[in-house]
Design a protein around this motif. Structure first.
Motif, PDB file in Angstrom:
ATOM      1  N   GLN A   7      38.218  94.166  25.379  1.00 55.21           N
ATOM      2  CA  GLN A   7      38.856  94.124  26.698  1.00 55.21           C
ATOM      3  C   GLN A   7      38.935  95.510  27.327  1.00 55.21           C
ATOM      4  OE1 GLN A   7      42.569  92.354  25.712  1.00 55.21           O
ATOM      5  NE2 GLN A   7      42.016  90.381  26.604  1.00 55.21           N
ATOM      6  N   ARG A   8      38.930  96.538  26.499  1.00 55.53           N
ATOM      7  CA  ARG A   8      39.060  97.891  27.037  1.00 55.53           C
ATOM      8  C   ARG A   8      37.725  98.472  27.470  1.00 55.53           C
ATOM      9  NH1 ARG A   8      43.838 100.144  24.764  1.00 55.53           N
ATOM     10  NH2 ARG A   8      45.423  98.554  25.086  1.00 55.53           N
ATOM     11  N   GLY A   9      36.683  97.702  27.330  1.00 57.27           N
ATOM     12  CA  GLY A   9      35.378  98.178  27.773  1.00 57.27           C
ATOM     13  C   GLY A   9      34.388  98.307  26.638  1.00 57.27           C
ATOM     14  N   LEU A  10      33.294  98.995  26.926  1.00 58.68           N
ATOM     15  CA  LEU A  10      32.230  99.163  25.945  1.00 58.68           C
ATOM     16  C   LEU A  10      32.268 100.605  25.415  1.00 58.68           C
ATOM     17  CD1 LEU A  10      29.648  97.709  24.772  1.00 58.68           C
ATOM     18  CD2 LEU A  10      28.388  98.949  26.512  1.00 58.68           C
ATOM     19  N   TYR A  11      32.630 100.742  24.133  1.00 63.19           N
ATOM     20  CA  TYR A  11      32.659 102.071  23.518  1.00 63.19           C
ATOM     21  C   TYR A  11      31.369 102.285  22.759  1.00 63.19           C
ATOM     22  CZ  TYR A  11      37.511 103.028  24.592  1.00 63.19           C
ATOM     23  OH  TYR A  11      38.675 103.295  25.250  1.00 63.19           O
ATOM     24  N   PHE A  12      30.750 103.444  22.933  1.00 59.69           N
ATOM     25  CA  PHE A  12      29.510 103.716  22.219  1.00 59.69           C
ATOM     26  C   PHE A  12      29.479 105.179  21.803  1.00 59.69           C
ATOM     27  CE2 PHE A  12      27.618 105.770  25.906  1.00 59.69           C
ATOM     28  CZ  PHE A  12      28.310 105.179  26.944  1.00 59.69           C
ATOM     29  N   PRO A  13      28.644 105.504  20.793  1.00 63.64           N
ATOM     30  CA  PRO A  13      28.622 106.878  20.290  1.00 63.64           C
ATOM     31  C   PRO A  13      28.138 107.836  21.362  1.00 63.64           C
ATOM     32  CG  PRO A  13      27.453 105.392  18.820  1.00 63.64           C
ATOM     33  CD  PRO A  13      27.722 104.636  20.064  1.00 63.64           C
ATOM     34  N   VAL A  32      21.169 117.039  16.934  1.00 60.67           N
ATOM     35  CA  VAL A  32      22.138 116.256  17.690  1.00 60.67           C
ATOM     36  C   VAL A  32      23.183 115.743  16.701  1.00 60.67           C
ATOM     37  CG1 VAL A  32      22.420 113.927  18.575  1.00 60.67           C
ATOM     38  CG2 VAL A  32      20.878 115.475  19.722  1.00 60.67           C
ATOM     39  N   SER A  33      24.433 115.834  17.097  1.00 56.65           N
ATOM     40  CA  SER A  33      25.446 115.181  16.270  1.00 56.65           C
ATOM     41  C   SER A  33      26.067 114.070  17.099  1.00 56.65           C
ATOM     42  CB  SER A  33      26.505 116.179  15.838  1.00 56.65           C
ATOM     43  OG  SER A  33      27.189 116.663  16.966  1.00 56.65           O
ATOM     44  N   TRP A  34      26.558 113.061  16.424  1.00 52.30           N
ATOM     45  CA  TRP A  34      27.079 111.889  17.122  1.00 52.30           C
ATOM     46  C   TRP A  34      28.589 111.838  17.000  1.00 52.30           C
ATOM     47  CZ3 TRP A  34      23.911 109.109  20.128  1.00 52.30           C
ATOM     48  CH2 TRP A  34      22.534 109.257  19.900  1.00 52.30           C
ATOM     49  N   ASP A  35      29.243 111.531  18.119  1.00 54.08           N
ATOM     50  CA  ASP A  35      30.691 111.360  18.113  1.00 54.08           C
ATOM     51  C   ASP A  35      30.955 109.858  18.185  1.00 54.08           C
ATOM     52  OD1 ASP A  35      33.373 111.476  18.406  1.00 54.08           O
ATOM     53  OD2 ASP A  35      33.325 112.093  20.516  1.00 54.08           O
ATOM     54  N   TYR A  36      31.327 109.278  17.047  1.00 54.17           N
ATOM     55  CA  TYR A  36      31.505 107.819  17.006  1.00 54.17           C
ATOM     56  C   TYR A  36      32.897 107.424  17.467  1.00 54.17           C
ATOM     57  CZ  TYR A  36      27.173 107.379  14.430  1.00 54.17           C
ATOM     58  OH  TYR A  36      25.858 107.409  14.078  1.00 54.17           O
ATOM     59  N   PRO A  37      32.996 106.329  18.232  1.00 57.50           N
ATOM     60  CA  PRO A  37      34.336 105.843  18.572  1.00 57.50           C
ATOM     61  C   PRO A  37      34.980 105.220  17.334  1.00 57.50           C
ATOM     62  CG  PRO A  37      32.681 104.338  19.405  1.00 57.50           C
ATOM     63  CD  PRO A  37      31.940 105.495  18.803  1.00 57.50           C
ATOM     64  N   ALA A  38      36.283 105.449  17.163  1.00 53.87           N
ATOM     65  CA  ALA A  38      36.966 104.871  16.011  1.00 53.87           C
ATOM     66  C   ALA A  38      38.291 104.294  16.479  1.00 53.87           C
ATOM     67  CB  ALA A  38      37.206 105.944  14.949  1.00 53.87           C
ATOM     68  N   SER A  43      39.346 106.039  19.926  1.00 53.09           N
ATOM     69  CA  SER A  43      39.278 107.426  20.352  1.00 53.09           C
ATOM     70  C   SER A  43      37.896 107.937  19.999  1.00 53.09           C
ATOM     71  CB  SER A  43      40.369 108.258  19.681  1.00 53.09           C
ATOM     72  OG  SER A  43      40.108 108.343  18.309  1.00 53.09           O
ATOM     73  N   GLY A  44      37.468 108.960  20.717  1.00 55.30           N
ATOM     74  CA  GLY A  44      36.137 109.500  20.501  1.00 55.30           C
ATOM     75  C   GLY A  44      35.088 108.616  21.142  1.00 55.30           C
ATOM     76  N   GLY A  45      33.836 109.068  21.075  1.00 57.26           N
ATOM     77  CA  GLY A  45      32.750 108.310  21.662  1.00 57.26           C
ATOM     78  C   GLY A  45      32.796 108.347  23.175  1.00 57.26           C
ATOM     79  N   ALA A  46      31.915 107.580  23.766  1.00 57.09           N
ATOM     80  CA  ALA A  46      31.911 107.476  25.225  1.00 57.09           C
ATOM     81  C   ALA A  46      32.250 106.037  25.582  1.00 57.09           C
ATOM     82  CB  ALA A  46      30.541 107.848  25.771  1.00 57.09           C
ATOM     83  N   VAL A  47      32.652 105.795  26.838  1.00 59.01           N
ATOM     84  CA  VAL A  47      33.084 104.452  27.186  1.00 59.01           C
ATOM     85  C   VAL A  47      32.638 104.072  28.589  1.00 59.01           C
ATOM     86  CG1 VAL A  47      35.311 105.272  28.047  1.00 59.01           C
ATOM     87  CG2 VAL A  47      35.084 102.907  27.296  1.00 59.01           C
TER      88      VAL A  47
END
Lengths: 362, 384
Positions: B160-166, B231-237, B244-248
């Motif tokens: 419901q809060r949207g699409l979170y992706f790395p 490249v390093s990835w910031d995963y949503p958790a 938190s983290g990741g992009a949305v």
């Protein structure tokens, strides 16, 4: 003795080349790609139709209160029934509901009379142009009828008033703008071009904002126009600019021989325009004009941005009723259905006019 | 000059013009006076000085860093960027939807054609705002809660809060990958030119699409591998009640983009359909008689001709799409109109803000029509 050659009757086409099988093969299995597409299509239908059928009919509640609806899990059509009056006329007083209904019947009668050509075209045009007056009189009151404040107008009633009056006023205005754009007087031409292109270049939302916030700033102090009338003015302005472009297309489509012939008969340019050029131009652009009607009907839903509760706004608000909390899907689906019937009906009518028009020209 | 003014032929028209100029100036002056009076009575300032004042309101979704202590002007810039971003994304998606559905409408397969037709007829005859509200209020609100978020791909969550992706964070050396990509673009252009020349000379063609894709992916990828994957990835958790983290992509943004793309896609599909139908049947039959394979008939014969009717009609749809993005205000996505609306509510400077809106929309539409005119020229019938 002569032998007359008697050809034996034709063999019927092989079973794979006729009837249902051929039809199926031609349209669904003519190649590998086509067969894959058929399976894809069947997959799409199977994915969409059964859940929708469940929701719409099988699990739906047609009679019952909110709790029974929630228990059934499907659509809650009793909610639409319970709120039907709200959907149709908003908070318009119930005992006066006959007035918007009368206005609606008037519109319908005029539409049918025109579509079936029960009266001469010129008479019909006059009736249509005068129609906004009885509509506003019946719905709003005054002159012998109890007046109803515009803040109480809502639902489908408001949508229809805004769009019907909007289109009826903006057609003559649009024609004037289109004529102004072709005028030899440079100032008129410049003003018309500037107005048309500016309005067409910006979203309706900004025009509605202008009507609701900016217009009061322009008016001399002491003069006030209600929000509904301001929004109506904004819609008329918006629609006129688009209709002007449609009409301009029609005017360009009338051959110059027509006006030359009229001039050589000694007709005054205005008479030529009014009785020779315009009727031909408007007949040509009737289908796109109906397209504009459809667009306007849909666009009036944007008035919820400036706080008016039209049909869509009421649908959004109806599910906020504490008794029927959370049935937004039903409200939106009902709303979409009514809009769809109106718009699709209009577009079908436009198509039939187009066909009839082409037939008449041939 | 003056003598022609008074010739009988011009006199009337010139007098009318003069009168109208006088009336227009008088009317404008009267409006100006009453506006001044109204603004003074409501204690509303005029001019664009407010743009440098502190905005003081938060913005839910911004592509550039924004704090509520930033200025009104900067807040408006955030809105303009959001408007452009959604508009470009919607144009791309609506085109994809439109082309797929439009080609499906003329498909030999009756089932697919009917499904596409139904889609178009349903979507075109419903207000776009209704579609947006439905996608936002029913479809996206019906998604699982954050706790039960669906993991579509590893690290990508839909709720419901949207699409979170790395989120990809470039490290040192990533610049080489970016440069390799630019080089690959250059190489592709060169290759296309060379292939065209070769085809003109020898008549043999190359599978340009696959070659181009290969160059565009393989060159940057190999550089990426050689540079050691910079490249390093910031995963949503899931932390507490939200990720938190990741992009949305927030639900407001998703609803706006999906709703507008589906709606306008239906119109573009109609353009594509009528464009393809407008190409005479003989073209198809002639190409088939020459032995051109069906896939190349569509690509090489039908589509280039169909584009002549598709492009002008679609230009109008792109312009409408950009204007429709202003409906963001109804579902709470902070585009230019919605942010400007907040400003008007705070300081009442409606005239200035609405002026800026109009200016921006008019310029965007101008850019679209210029770009589409270029495209139109390219596909126009070249008559000898």
């Amino acid at each position: 003795m002569t032998i007359i050659f008697q050809p034996s009757p034709d063999q019927p086409a092989p079973p794979t080349q006729r009837g249902v099988i051929k039809w199926l093969r031609d349209h669904f299995f003519s190649s590998v790609k086509n067969t894959i597409l058929t399976f894809l299509g069947v997959g799409i239908i199977l994915a969409i139709i059964p859940p929708l059928l469940d929701w719409f009919v099988l699990n739906a509640t047609f009679v019952g209160n909110a709790d029974e609806c929630r228990a059934a899990g499907g659509a809650c059509w009793s909610f639409v029934q319970a709120q039907f009056r709200l959907f149709m006329i908003g908070s318009y007083p119930q005992e006066l509901a006959w007035r918007p209904i009368a206005a609606g019947l008037l519109l319908l009668a005029l539409f049918i009379a025109t579509a079936r050509q029960l009266m001469p075209g010129k008479v019909a045009v006059v009736f249509w142009l005068l129609l906004p007056l009885p509509i506003y009189w019946l719905v709003g009151g005054g002159f012998g009828l109890e007046s109803v404040d515009t803040s109480k107008w809502g639902g489908l009633l408001l949508t229809l008033v805004l769009s019907v009056v909007g289109i009826l006023v903006s057609v003559p205005l649009g024609i004037l703008l289109a004529l102004g754009r072709r005028s030899n007087i440079k100032l008129i031409k410049g003003l018309c071009i500037a107005l048309i292109e500016t309005v067409r270049g910006v979203p309706l939302v900004t025009i509605l904002f202008m009507a609701s916030i900016m217009l009061p700033l322009f008016l001399p102090s002491g003069m006030e126009i209600g929000i509904l009338y301001r929004v109506q003015i904004g819609i008329i302005l918006f629609s006129s600019a688009y209709i002007a472009e449609v009409v301009r297309g029609g005017l360009q489509g009338v051959e110059s021989g027509q006006s030359e012939a009229a001039a050589s008969l000694g007709l005054h340019p205005w008479v030529t325009m009014l009785f020779i050029i315009l009727p031909q131009a408007l007949t040509k652009v009737l289908p796109p004009l109906i397209g504009r009607c459809i667009a306007l009907l849909k666009d009036t839903s944007l008035v919820i941005v400036v706080g008016l509760l039209d049909f869509l706004g009421i649908s959004k608000a109806a599910s906020q009723d504490p008794e029927w909390l959370g049935f937004d899907a039903e409200a939106f689906v009902f709303c979409a259905l009514i809009y769809w019937i109106l718009c699709f009906g209009l577009s079908r009518y436009g198509n039939s006019l187009e066909k009839r028009g082409y037939a008449a020209y041939r | 000059m003056l003598s022609t003014f008074f010739t009988p032929r011009n006199l009337l028209s010139n007098l009318v013009q003069l009168l109208m100029v006088a009336a227009a100036i008088g009317g404008a002056y009267y409006l100006f006076l009453s506006t001044q009076e109204n603004l003074a009575a409501r204690h509303i300032e005029t001019g664009f000085a407010f743009l440098s004042q502190e905005a003081g309101f938060p913005i839910g979704d911004s592509l550039i860093d924004y704090q509520s202590s930033d200025s009104y002007g900067y807040a408006l810039l955030v809105g303009i960027i959001n408007t452009l971003y959604t508009a470009i994304l919607c144009i791309i998606l609506a085109t994809v939807v439109g082309v797929i559905v439009g080609v499906a409408q003329v498909s030999d397969n009756l089932l697919i054609a009917k499904i596409a037709k139904t889609y178009v007829e349903i979507l075109r005859n419903v207000p776009v705002l209704l579609i947006l509200l439905f996608v936002y209020g029913v479809a996206l609100a019906g998604l699982p809660s954050v706790k039960q978020a669906v993991e579509i791909f590893p690290g990508t969550f839909l709720s419901q809060r949207g699409l979170y992706f790395p989120r990809a964070i470039p490290e040192d050396g990533f610049i080489w990958v970016a440069m390799a990509f630019l080089v690959a673009i250059g190489l592709t252009i060169l290759m296309v030119r060379w292939a065209k020349k070769r085809q003109n000379l020898t008549g043999r063609s190359l599978p340009l699409f696959w070659l181009g894709t290969a160059i565009l992916t393989l060159v940057p990828l190999s550089v990426f591998w050689m540079a050691g994957g910079p490249v390093s990835w910031d995963y949503p958790a899931l932390k507490g009640f939200n990720f938190s983290g990741g992009a949305v992509f927030r639900p407001e943004f998703l609803a706006l983009v999906i709703g507008l793309a589906l709606y306008r896609g239906a119109f573009i599909a109609e353009n594509v359909r009528s464009g393809i139908m407008a190409v005479s049947k003989g073209q198809n039959e002639a190409a088939a008689a020459l032995g051109v394979p069906p896939s190349r008939i569509m690509r090489g014969v039908i589509l280039p001709q169909a584009l002549r009717t598709i492009i002008p009609a679609t230009t109008n749809d792109y312009a409408s799409l950009v204007k429709d993005s202003s409906l963001a205000i109804a579902i709470g996505y902070p585009d230019m109109v919605s942010i400007g609306g907040t400003m008007i509510g705070q300081n009442g400077q409606a005239i200035e803000v609405i002026g800026i809106w109009m200016l921006v929309y008019l310029s965007i539409n101008l850019v679209i029509s210029v770009l589409m005119n270029v495209a139109n020229k390219k596909f126009q019938l070249v008559e000898r």
